[in-house]
Design an enzyme around this catalytic site. Sequence first.
Site, mmCIF file in Angstrom:
data_model
loop_
_atom_site.group_PDB
_atom_site.id
_atom_site.type_symbol
_atom_site.label_atom_id
_atom_site.label_comp_id
_atom_site.label_asym_id
_atom_site.label_seq_id
_atom_site.Cartn_x
_atom_site.Cartn_y
_atom_site.Cartn_z
ATOM 1 N N HIS A 195 0.839 -1.196 0.000
ATOM 2 C CA HIS A 195 0.000 0.000 0.000
ATOM 3 C C HIS A 195 0.877 1.250 0.000
ATOM 4 O O HIS A 195 1.738 1.403 0.864
ATOM 5 C CB HIS A 195 -0.890 0.041 1.247
ATOM 6 C CG HIS A 195 -1.731 -1.183 1.439
ATOM 7 N ND1 HIS A 195 -2.286 -1.510 2.655
ATOM 8 C CD2 HIS A 195 -2.107 -2.158 0.577
ATOM 9 C CE1 HIS A 195 -2.982 -2.637 2.527
ATOM 10 N NE2 HIS A 195 -2.879 -3.051 1.275
ATOM 11 N N TYR A 208 3.088 2.024 13.388
ATOM 12 C CA TYR A 208 3.484 3.079 12.458
ATOM 13 C C TYR A 208 2.868 4.425 12.839
ATOM 14 O O TYR A 208 1.705 4.547 13.162
ATOM 15 C CB TYR A 208 3.174 2.725 11.004
ATOM 16 C CG TYR A 208 1.804 2.183 10.700
ATOM 17 C CD1 TYR A 208 0.845 2.961 10.069
ATOM 18 C CD2 TYR A 208 1.468 0.864 11.032
ATOM 19 C CE1 TYR A 208 -0.412 2.454 9.767
ATOM 20 C CE2 TYR A 208 0.217 0.344 10.739
ATOM 21 C CZ TYR A 208 -0.712 1.146 10.106
ATOM 22 O OH TYR A 208 -1.954 0.643 9.807
#
Length: 465
Positions: free
Chosen positions: A69, A132
């Site tokens: 992604h 993240y």
Amino acid sequence: MEFGAKLTIEETPIPGLLVVRIPVHGDSRGWFKENWQREAMIAAGLPDFGPVQNNMSHNVEVGIVRGIHAEPWDKLVSVAHGRVFGAWVDLREGDSFGSVFTTEIDPSVAVFVPRGVGNSFQTLEPETVYSYLVNDHWSADAQSRYTFLNLADETVAVPWPLPLDEKKMSAKDLAHPRLADVTPMESKRTLVTGAGGQLGRALREVLPDAHFVTRSELDLTDSAAVDAWPWRDYDRVINAAAYTKVDEAETPAGRLGAWAANATAVGRLARVSAENQITLVHVSSDYVFDGTHEVHTEEEALAPLGVYGQSKAAGDVAVATVPRHYLLRTSWVVGDGGNFVKTMASLAERGIDPSVVDDQVGRLTFTADLAAAIVHLLSTDSPYGTYNVSNSGAPRTWADIASRVFEILGHDANRVTGVSTEEFFAGKSAAPRPRNSVFDLSKIEATGFSPRDGDVALVDYLGAR
């Protein structure tokens, strides 16, 4: 996992993709690390990307695969528990499209992933927690701007350490396109406000790929319009919009307009630029000074005489709060549109002999040169801050310039009569003006930019009319 290693930042073959070696401190009881330490990491070479959201992904089994992604934001990926094989593919438009980088991540390693680089991983240990930090908030609209690549794409051929198992991949990931069918993520753009003004038109010549907007498209005085604008699509904003009716600014209505456009709107632009890590280029004026200094440097204290200058000074203060800013102060601007030089040329050719102020001294700034200075600062990554920009050469009065216009066009320069500021504005409502507008140009010259001589520029401008 090694304990006590030094914090380091390593480059990779993908531009902007960085590997961060994080110091981990531990003993028989466990370990501790500073997973995000802004001051130290920026000093080591990590971009100051301004994270606003922290996401965690828990993966139960070995061999689980997620990605590839590419998202419209930057992120710092790391592991809180376990170990993964990370793979990144550059899905941005440009020469590096399709480039691949892989590495293993454990708690001592993080990777900075710039916008548009596809991110993926495969778990190598059970109960892995993948973390993240991102510098934009997730939304359905943001997800619609993702770019995807199939995990099994034969062209990039990611060397997965474990065979890809469809049971451990999502249906969406299985359906993503091969590289040949991927539409690259567009680079962030440059936004130029004030597209219809003299500087805006000059910038079109040197920045043809920028997004130019007029006030009807983006009204910076409208807070709702500013908040709704997709600022994350831009990495640079050049603010060429301003209220410039110096005398009208002294009226009640003009005062409101000047402060709305030159101060309040600029404050909003400064805020969104800081929030979105945008480089802001803003154009200011000699009117922020009182004209009592023989030469104005960038460090001179602000001392505006009238409303216009006060509103521009307020805008300067706002722009200075933006971490990445170029504040360009100019004087006596001349470009494509109504201006002093065109007025004098018209009078010369119509046989009208003007009286022109001869006790204000400065230099002209041609918009072609101002636009070139802006492009120079941006393209050379010159130090952020304030720069004086005008054409170079001997300073002149307005009357000197008018006489020179007459002379260049083949008319008698003596047709121009010099008068004092007081004589010229006698009986008129006029704003106070600085008597000296001469800028010290040494700071921008030190970056490698040499402004054209003002007389050479004037001859070229009149020849191109």
